[in-house]
Design a protein around this motif. Structure first.
Motif, PDB file in Angstrom:
ATOM      1  N   GLY A  75       0.837  -1.187   0.000  1.00 38.35           N
ATOM      2  CA  GLY A  75       0.000   0.000   0.000  1.00 38.35           C
ATOM      3  C   GLY A  75       0.872   1.236   0.000  1.00 38.35           C
ATOM      4  O   GLY A  75       1.748   1.410  -0.848  1.00 38.35           O
ATOM      5  N   ARG A  76       0.677   2.092   0.985  1.00 36.82           N
ATOM      6  CA  ARG A  76       1.458   3.323   1.085  1.00 36.82           C
ATOM      7  C   ARG A  76       2.476   3.272   2.216  1.00 36.82           C
ATOM      8  O   ARG A  76       2.952   4.313   2.671  1.00 36.82           O
ATOM      9  N   THR A  77       2.813   2.067   2.653  1.00 40.60           N
ATOM     10  CA  THR A  77       3.807   1.889   3.710  1.00 40.60           C
ATOM     11  C   THR A  77       5.028   1.177   3.160  1.00 40.60           C
ATOM     12  O   THR A  77       4.919   0.144   2.507  1.00 40.60           O
ATOM     13  N   LEU A  78       6.195   1.747   3.422  1.00 38.73           N
ATOM     14  CA  LEU A  78       7.456   1.103   3.075  1.00 38.73           C
ATOM     15  C   LEU A  78       8.121   0.673   4.379  1.00 38.73           C
ATOM     16  O   LEU A  78       8.442   1.510   5.222  1.00 38.73           O
ATOM     17  N   THR A  79       8.304  -0.627   4.537  1.00 39.67           N
ATOM     18  CA  THR A  79       8.933  -1.174   5.739  1.00 39.67           C
ATOM     19  C   THR A  79      10.349  -1.611   5.400  1.00 39.67           C
ATOM     20  O   THR A  79      10.572  -2.353   4.449  1.00 39.67           O
ATOM     21  N   ILE A  80      11.295  -1.115   6.190  1.00 40.75           N
ATOM     22  CA  ILE A  80      12.701  -1.448   5.999  1.00 40.75           C
ATOM     23  C   ILE A  80      13.156  -2.284   7.182  1.00 40.75           C
ATOM     24  O   ILE A  80      13.068  -1.850   8.340  1.00 40.75           O
ATOM     25  N   SER A  81      13.616  -3.484   6.919  1.00 41.11           N
ATOM     26  CA  SER A  81      14.075  -4.385   7.970  1.00 41.11           C
ATOM     27  C   SER A  81      15.582  -4.591   7.843  1.00 41.11           C
ATOM     28  O   SER A  81      16.182  -4.315   6.807  1.00 41.11           O
ATOM     29  N   GLY A  82      16.180  -5.076   8.915  1.00 39.54           N
ATOM     30  CA  GLY A  82      17.600  -5.400   8.890  1.00 39.54           C
ATOM     31  C   GLY A  82      18.509  -4.261   9.316  1.00 39.54           C
ATOM     32  O   GLY A  82      19.736  -4.421   9.332  1.00 39.54           O
ATOM     33  N   ALA A  83      17.935  -3.104   9.662  1.00 36.62           N
ATOM     34  CA  ALA A  83      18.746  -1.960  10.091  1.00 36.62           C
ATOM     35  C   ALA A  83      18.980  -2.035  11.594  1.00 36.62           C
ATOM     36  O   ALA A  83      18.030  -2.152  12.368  1.00 36.62           O
ATOM     37  N   THR A  84      20.233  -1.983  12.009  1.00 30.32           N
ATOM     38  CA  THR A  84      20.558  -1.990  13.430  1.00 30.32           C
ATOM     39  C   THR A  84      20.673  -0.555  13.933  1.00 30.32           C
ATOM     40  O   THR A  84      21.022   0.352  13.181  1.00 30.32           O
ATOM     41  N   GLU A  85      20.370  -0.372  15.212  1.00 29.27           N
ATOM     42  CA  GLU A  85      20.463   0.971  15.783  1.00 29.27           C
ATOM     43  C   GLU A  85      21.859   1.230  16.333  1.00 29.27           C
ATOM     44  O   GLU A  85      22.508   0.321  16.841  1.00 29.27           O
ATOM     45  N   PRO A  86      22.312   2.468  16.236  1.00 30.51           N
ATOM     46  CA  PRO A  86      21.609   3.593  15.613  1.00 30.51           C
ATOM     47  C   PRO A  86      21.605   3.504  14.095  1.00 30.51           C
ATOM     48  O   PRO A  86      22.590   3.073  13.491  1.00 30.51           O
ATOM     49  N   VAL A  87      20.484   3.903  13.500  1.00 30.08           N
ATOM     50  CA  VAL A  87      20.382   3.962  12.047  1.00 30.08           C
ATOM     51  C   VAL A  87      21.109   5.220  11.587  1.00 30.08           C
ATOM     52  O   VAL A  87      20.781   6.326  12.015  1.00 30.08           O
ATOM     53  N   ARG A  88      22.084   5.039  10.728  1.00 32.78           N
ATOM     54  CA  ARG A  88      22.887   6.178  10.248  1.00 32.78           C
ATOM     55  C   ARG A  88      22.262   6.730   8.969  1.00 32.78           C
ATOM     56  O   ARG A  88      22.126   6.015   7.966  1.00 32.78           O
ATOM     57  N   LEU A  89      21.886   8.009   9.019  1.00 37.60           N
ATOM     58  CA  LEU A  89      21.246   8.663   7.887  1.00 37.60           C
ATOM     59  C   LEU A  89      22.177   9.726   7.308  1.00 37.60           C
ATOM     60  O   LEU A  89      22.677  10.592   8.037  1.00 37.60           O
TER      61      LEU A  89
END
Length: 339
Positions: A75-89
């Protein structure tokens, strides 16, 4: 791939670019942008004609992988898995009128190993610049989430994205029609375009109105974690240090976007315009500055432009081009470094 020696001859690259641009022109003429989901309903004829990019149809559902990250568009949701915290942007505005990113900018991005890049508008004001920007980012090892800005034409964006190879299309994600990006417990809320189509280069560039923001708010899924806006235009309101307020107190932000952020609980966010306080993290209420390294759930900041000359802020400070490296975790968002 990025990082290899300049094996591609300049003449060959120019020839390839010419071929791509000829294809884009033909595609736009032949399709009338039908595949962009544009219709009479999405075209707004106001003093600033624009396209209601937030009202485009939801993209087709799909799943894909980029390195350790899994992506699922439903739908209108993008789910991103596998990212460990902290997420670096790595957050930045695109080149706009400036030159596309070259090896220097790309090497700097790769050296800091972001989990995700977030580009807020400025794909490029002409076909050649936009094409080169997308090509460069599509070859990077990290994915780039792109939120179209007030000068971005969705017809051009869709045409160029369709020309990328499959692995390139996996690495550059158009968020215009998405409502939320779910990364762990965090939600990034993308808002494409500028309020009421201001700053549009033509009648097809992205814009939004209050009704569009109300529709987004109604469709947001529940959240138990933090929410942050990612948009080209910054919200208005706030005190003397507010992200869109000039030194003499003039508010250049969007009042509708400010109300939207309040209602959906997304106090913090990253923006690209206006640049009166570029590269300065502040609290959402505009009452104080936030020191680098200090986490906050209401951190707001206008990010640098990736390429081009320094931007001159409202107080005369010169902010060099580059990107902001930020960390996202349960404590909030914090600025690690300006590169």
């Amino acid at each position: 791939m990025i990082g290899r020696k300049d094996a591609e001859k300049p003449a060959a690259r120019r020839a390839g670019a010419t071929s791509r641009l000829a294809w884009i022109a033909g595609w736009l003429l032949a399709s009338g942008c039908g595949s962009c989901k544009e219709s009479a309903q999405l075209q707004v004829q106001t003093p600033f004609p624009h396209t209601r990019c937030l009202a485009r149809d939801a993209p087709e559902g799909r799943t894909w992988q980029v390195g350790a990250l899994g992506f699922e568009a439903t739908g209108r949701t993008l789910t991103i898995s596998g990212a460990t915290e902290p997420v670096r942007l790595a957050a930045f505005a695109g080149p706009g009128l400036a030159a596309p990113p070259a090896s220097r900018e790309l090497a700097a991005l790769m050296a800091h190993e972001p989990t995700l890049a977030v580009m807020l508008g400025g794909l490029g004001d002409d076909d050649a610049s936009a094409s080169e920007t997308l090509r460069a980012l599509s070859e990077a090892p990290f994915p780039t989430l792109f939120v179209p800005g007030g000068r971005d034409d969705p017809r051009r964006l869709q045409a160029l994205l369709s020309m990328l190879p499959a692995d390139g299309q996996a690495r550059v994600v158009d968020l215009a029609a998405m409502r939320v990006v779910q990364v762990g417990d965090h939600q990034l809320i993308p808002i494409a375009g500028a309020a009421d189509g201001r700053y549009a280069l033509n009648g097809h560039c992205c814009g939004f109105a209050l009704a569009d923001l109300q529709a987004v708010a109604a469709e947001l899924p529940d959240s138990s974690g933090s929410r942050f806006l990612i948009s080209w235009q910054a919200p208005g309101r706030g005190g003397p240090h507010a992200v869109a307020r000039t030194a003499i107190g003039l508010d250049l932000g969007s009042d509708d976007l400010a109300e939207f952020s309040r209602r959906v609980g997304a106090a913090g966010g990253l923006f690209a315009w206006p640049t009166v306080r570029v590269a300065v993290p502040v609290t959402a209420d505009g009452q104080r500055l936030i020191e680098p390294g200090q986490p906050a759930r209401d951190l707001r900041m206008v990010v640098p432009r990736l390429t081009g000359p320094p931007m001159v802020t409202d107080d005369g400070r010169r902010a060099p081009s580059g990107f902001a490296l930020l960390a996202l975790d349960r404590e909030g968002l914090r600025l690690l470094e300006l590169i």
